[in-house]
Design an enzyme around this catalytic site. Structure first.
Site, PDB file in Angstrom:
ATOM      1  N   ILE A  33      33.477 -14.506 -33.326  1.00  0.00           N
ATOM      2  CA  ILE A  33      34.568 -14.185 -32.628  1.00  0.00           C
ATOM      3  C   ILE A  33      34.502 -15.214 -31.392  1.00  0.00           C
ATOM      4  CG2 ILE A  33      33.913 -12.488 -30.843  1.00  0.00           C
ATOM      5  CD1 ILE A  33      36.281 -10.870 -31.789  1.00  0.00           C
ATOM      6  N   GLY A  94      17.604 -14.333 -25.986  1.00  0.00           N
ATOM      7  CA  GLY A  94      19.069 -14.253 -25.783  1.00  0.00           C
ATOM      8  C   GLY A  94      19.897 -13.465 -26.807  1.00  0.00           C
ATOM      9  N   HIS A 101      21.051 -10.918 -37.095  1.00  0.00           N
ATOM     10  CA  HIS A 101      22.059 -11.897 -37.483  1.00  0.00           C
ATOM     11  C   HIS A 101      21.491 -13.494 -37.330  1.00  0.00           C
ATOM     12  CE1 HIS A 101      22.743 -10.942 -33.297  1.00  0.00           C
ATOM     13  NE2 HIS A 101      23.226 -12.308 -33.093  1.00  0.00           N
ATOM     14  N   HIS A 103      22.838 -17.127 -36.912  1.00  0.00           N
ATOM     15  CA  HIS A 103      24.021 -17.935 -36.636  1.00  0.00           C
ATOM     16  C   HIS A 103      23.927 -19.339 -37.392  1.00  0.00           C
ATOM     17  CE1 HIS A 103      25.112 -16.165 -32.572  1.00  0.00           C
ATOM     18  NE2 HIS A 103      23.947 -15.922 -32.700  1.00  0.00           N
TER      19      HIS A 103
HETATM   20  P1  5GP Z   1      23.374 -13.097 -30.222  1.00  0.00           P
HETATM   21  O1  5GP Z   1      23.393 -13.563 -29.023  1.00  0.00           O
HETATM   22  O2  5GP Z   1      23.096 -11.498 -30.299  1.00  0.00           O
HETATM   23  O3  5GP Z   1      22.519 -13.962 -31.204  1.00  0.00           O
HETATM   24  O4  5GP Z   1      24.942 -13.209 -30.760  1.00  0.00           O
HETATM   25  C1  5GP Z   1      25.842 -12.198 -30.965  1.00  0.00           C
HETATM   26  C2  5GP Z   1      27.149 -13.106 -31.452  1.00  0.00           C
HETATM   27  O5  5GP Z   1      28.014 -12.205 -32.019  1.00  0.00           O
HETATM   28  C3  5GP Z   1      27.991 -13.627 -30.298  1.00  0.00           C
HETATM   29  O6  5GP Z   1      28.006 -15.120 -30.699  1.00  0.00           O
HETATM   30  C4  5GP Z   1      29.514 -12.936 -30.237  1.00  0.00           C
HETATM   31  O7  5GP Z   1      30.262 -13.913 -30.000  1.00  0.00           O
HETATM   32  C5  5GP Z   1      29.229 -12.399 -31.744  1.00  0.00           C
HETATM   33  N1  5GP Z   1      30.102 -11.198 -31.507  1.00  0.00           N
HETATM   34  C6  5GP Z   1      30.006 -10.038 -31.010  1.00  0.00           C
HETATM   35  N2  5GP Z   1      30.808  -9.344 -31.306  1.00  0.00           N
HETATM   36  C7  5GP Z   1      31.559  -9.795 -32.184  1.00  0.00           C
HETATM   37  C8  5GP Z   1      32.705  -9.324 -33.018  1.00  0.00           C
HETATM   38  O8  5GP Z   1      33.126  -7.915 -32.900  1.00  0.00           O
HETATM   39  N3  5GP Z   1      33.197  -9.864 -34.224  1.00  0.00           N
HETATM   40  C9  5GP Z   1      32.563 -11.021 -34.198  1.00  0.00           C
HETATM   41  N4  5GP Z   1      33.169 -11.816 -35.458  1.00  0.00           N
HETATM   42  N5  5GP Z   1      31.567 -11.651 -33.784  1.00  0.00           N
HETATM   43  C10 5GP Z   1      31.261 -10.768 -32.632  1.00  0.00           C
END
Ligand code: 5GP
Ligand code: ZN
Length: 114
Positions: A33, A94, A101, A103
């Site tokens: 997002i 982070g 997940h 990236h």
């Molecule tokens: P983390 O820091 O946990 O590796 O990354 C989480 C990612 O999830 C972030 O890049 C954030 O933008 C994405 N994200 C969080 N909430 C949502 C959502 O509701 N929809 C989508 N498509 N991405 C999300």
């Protein structure tokens, strides 16, 4: 198998909309997002596993599929010059969303020099 308070479980269940790019019985991939790159997708298992620190041998199949899916998605999305994969794990890694997940960042990096 799913956590009612987890945002990615809600996306898997269709309770929160997402821009899906791939789905099968074990995995879902969708656009982040808040993209950090021209193409920024997240690959998640459908089952709720909080982080990479919580995986076990029973997850081996879909863990392997996550890696196999990354190059296929980048090809499908027209990324031709390379991409970066990242699995953020835990506070010092982070991680913000505690549903495992990966990236996948493709396209020219806005943070790259030159
Ligand atoms: P983390 O820091 O946990 O590796 O990354 C989480 C990612 O999830 C972030 O890049 C954030 O933008 C994405 N994200 C969080 N909430 C949502 C959502 O509701 N929809 C989508 N498509 N991405 C999300
Ligand atoms: Zn979850």
């Amino acid at each position: 198998m799913s956590d009612p308070n987890c945002v990615f479980c809600k996306i898997v269940a269709g309770q929160i909309p997402s821009r899906k790019v791939y789905e099968d019985d074990e995995l879902l991939a969708f656009h982040d997002i808040h993209p950090w790159a021209p193409v920024h997708v997240l690959i998640v298992p459908k089952v709720h596993v909080a982080s990479l620190s919580d995986v076990d041998a029973s997850h081996e199949k879909w863990l392997g599929k996550m890696l196999l899916l990354a190059p296929k998605l980048m090809k499908d999305l027209g990324v031709t010059n390379g991409y970066r994969t990242s699995i953020n794990t835990g506070p010092d890694g982070g991680q913000e969303v505690y549903h495992l997940h990966m990236h996948v960042f493709g396209g020219p990096r806005p943070w790259a020099k030159g």
